[in-house]
Design an enzyme around this catalytic site. Structure first.
Site, PDB file in Angstrom:
ATOM      1  N   GLU A   1       0.814  -1.216   0.000  1.00  0.00           N
ATOM      2  CA  GLU A   1       0.000   0.000   0.000  1.00  0.00           C
ATOM      3  C   GLU A   1       0.846   1.265   0.000  1.00  0.00           C
ATOM      4  O   GLU A   1       0.313   2.373  -0.113  1.00  0.00           O
ATOM      5  CB  GLU A   1      -0.920   0.004   1.227  1.00  0.00           C
ATOM      6  CG  GLU A   1      -1.875  -1.172   1.267  1.00  0.00           C
ATOM      7  CD  GLU A   1      -2.767  -1.127   2.499  1.00  0.00           C
ATOM      8  OE1 GLU A   1      -3.235  -0.031   2.844  1.00  0.00           O
ATOM      9  OE2 GLU A   1      -2.986  -2.189   3.117  1.00  0.00           O
ATOM     10  N   HIS A   2       2.145   1.108   0.113  1.00  0.00           N
ATOM     11  CA  HIS A   2       3.039   2.270   0.160  1.00  0.00           C
ATOM     12  C   HIS A   2       2.993   3.007  -1.182  1.00  0.00           C
ATOM     13  O   HIS A   2       3.314   2.459  -2.214  1.00  0.00           O
ATOM     14  CB  HIS A   2       4.473   1.797   0.451  1.00  0.00           C
ATOM     15  CG  HIS A   2       5.396   2.924   0.801  1.00  0.00           C
ATOM     16  ND1 HIS A   2       6.742   2.751   0.974  1.00  0.00           N
ATOM     17  CD2 HIS A   2       5.164   4.249   1.020  1.00  0.00           C
ATOM     18  CE1 HIS A   2       7.301   3.907   1.287  1.00  0.00           C
ATOM     19  NE2 HIS A   2       6.357   4.825   1.320  1.00  0.00           N
TER      20      HIS A   2
END
Length: 273
Positions: free
Chosen positions: A39-40
């Site tokens: 999700e970065h």
């Protein structure tokens, strides 16, 4: 849910006002290799917010400081806690710390009927997009109508109110059960009162090599918990932050006053302290 990190200053250091990118980097370092790593850098709300390192001020070797990290995702906070326990070095740019303790905190605005005040611990970034500008007759700051206009006091409180409610609805859609109505699904407002403390601008590194001049505001928000749905909305704001760029540490809020049903204000404040 929140975790509190107790920090030990490893050497004298100047407190950097542009700590946001470096602090976010240390938190993501703790999530590296976990299921959250993918999700970065995506454009979805992460459900992650954090305070500044406090108390504010230049650091002497041996100083004790603290950091609060909040999320509605218990697993994310557990992953963070496990990592910093195993790797207590906690450097935020030129501010070196060691984590000496970490503990969980259950923060709640209170049962229905509770009155209180939330205060922003870090500035709120509110972006007014085209539909907000059209509704309130606000001129765009940029030629591209898709670019946001940062909220300023001249825009009045109503577009600020609508923008933070819309933003919280997005987070509600991602992290709350489908059967619970969101903040834009109910007729009543999120807060009873909006007290602007100050507005200021700040250069912020949003990613390596990219810096933006953002406009932020600090507030005190009065609330009365109407029902369990409203309680969930307020607690979601505590867990995710208000406004945008929460994963850079903006929009973090704390309960500073709380009076339970049947208590006087003085009793409530003493109990909370």
């Amino acid at each position: 849910m929140r975790v509190m990190l107790d920090l030990h200053g490893e050497r004298d250091a100047e407190y950097k006002t542009n700590y946001h990118h470096k602090l976010r980097g240390r938190i993501w370092q703790a999530l590296d290799g976990s299921k959250y790593d993918a999700e970065h850098g995506n454009d979805e709300p992460l459900g992650l917010a954090f305070s500044n390192i406090f108390p504010w001020g230049d650091i002497d070797e041996g100083d004790s400081r603290n950091l609060l990290v909040a999320s509605p995702r218990e697993g994310m906070l557990a992953t963070l806690a496990e990592n910093v326990q195993a790797n207590p070095e906690f450097n935020v740019g030129d501010m070196p710390f060691t984590v000496t303790d970490i503990r969980s905190l259950d923060v709640d605005v209170g049962e229905p009927g509770t009155r209180g005040v939330l205060e922003t611990a870090t500035g709120v970034i509110v972006s007014l997009y085209d539909h907000h500008r059209k509704e309130y007759g606000i001129a765009a700051d940029h030629q591209d109508s898709q670019d946001p206009t940062y909220w300023r006091p001249k825009h009045t409180v109503e577009p600020f109110r609508d923008a933070i409610t819309d933003n919280l609805q997005t987070k509600h859609n991602q992290f709350a059960p489908d059967y619970i109505p969101g903040p834009t699904d109910v007729d009543d407002p999120l807060f009873d009162g909006y007290d602007l403390i100050k507005t200021y601008s700040l250069p912020v590194t949003v990613t390596e090599g990219v810096e933006l001049d953002v406009v932020l505001s600090k507030w005190r928000f009065e609330y009365t918990v109407r029902d369990d749905t409203h309680r969930r909305h307020l607690n979601l704001a505590l867990n995710t932050g208000l406004g945008g760029r929460n994963a850079l540490g903006f929009g973090f809020i704390n309960i500073v006053e709380r009076t339970k049903p049947g208590e006087t204000e003085l009793e409530g404040q003493n109990a909370f302290a």
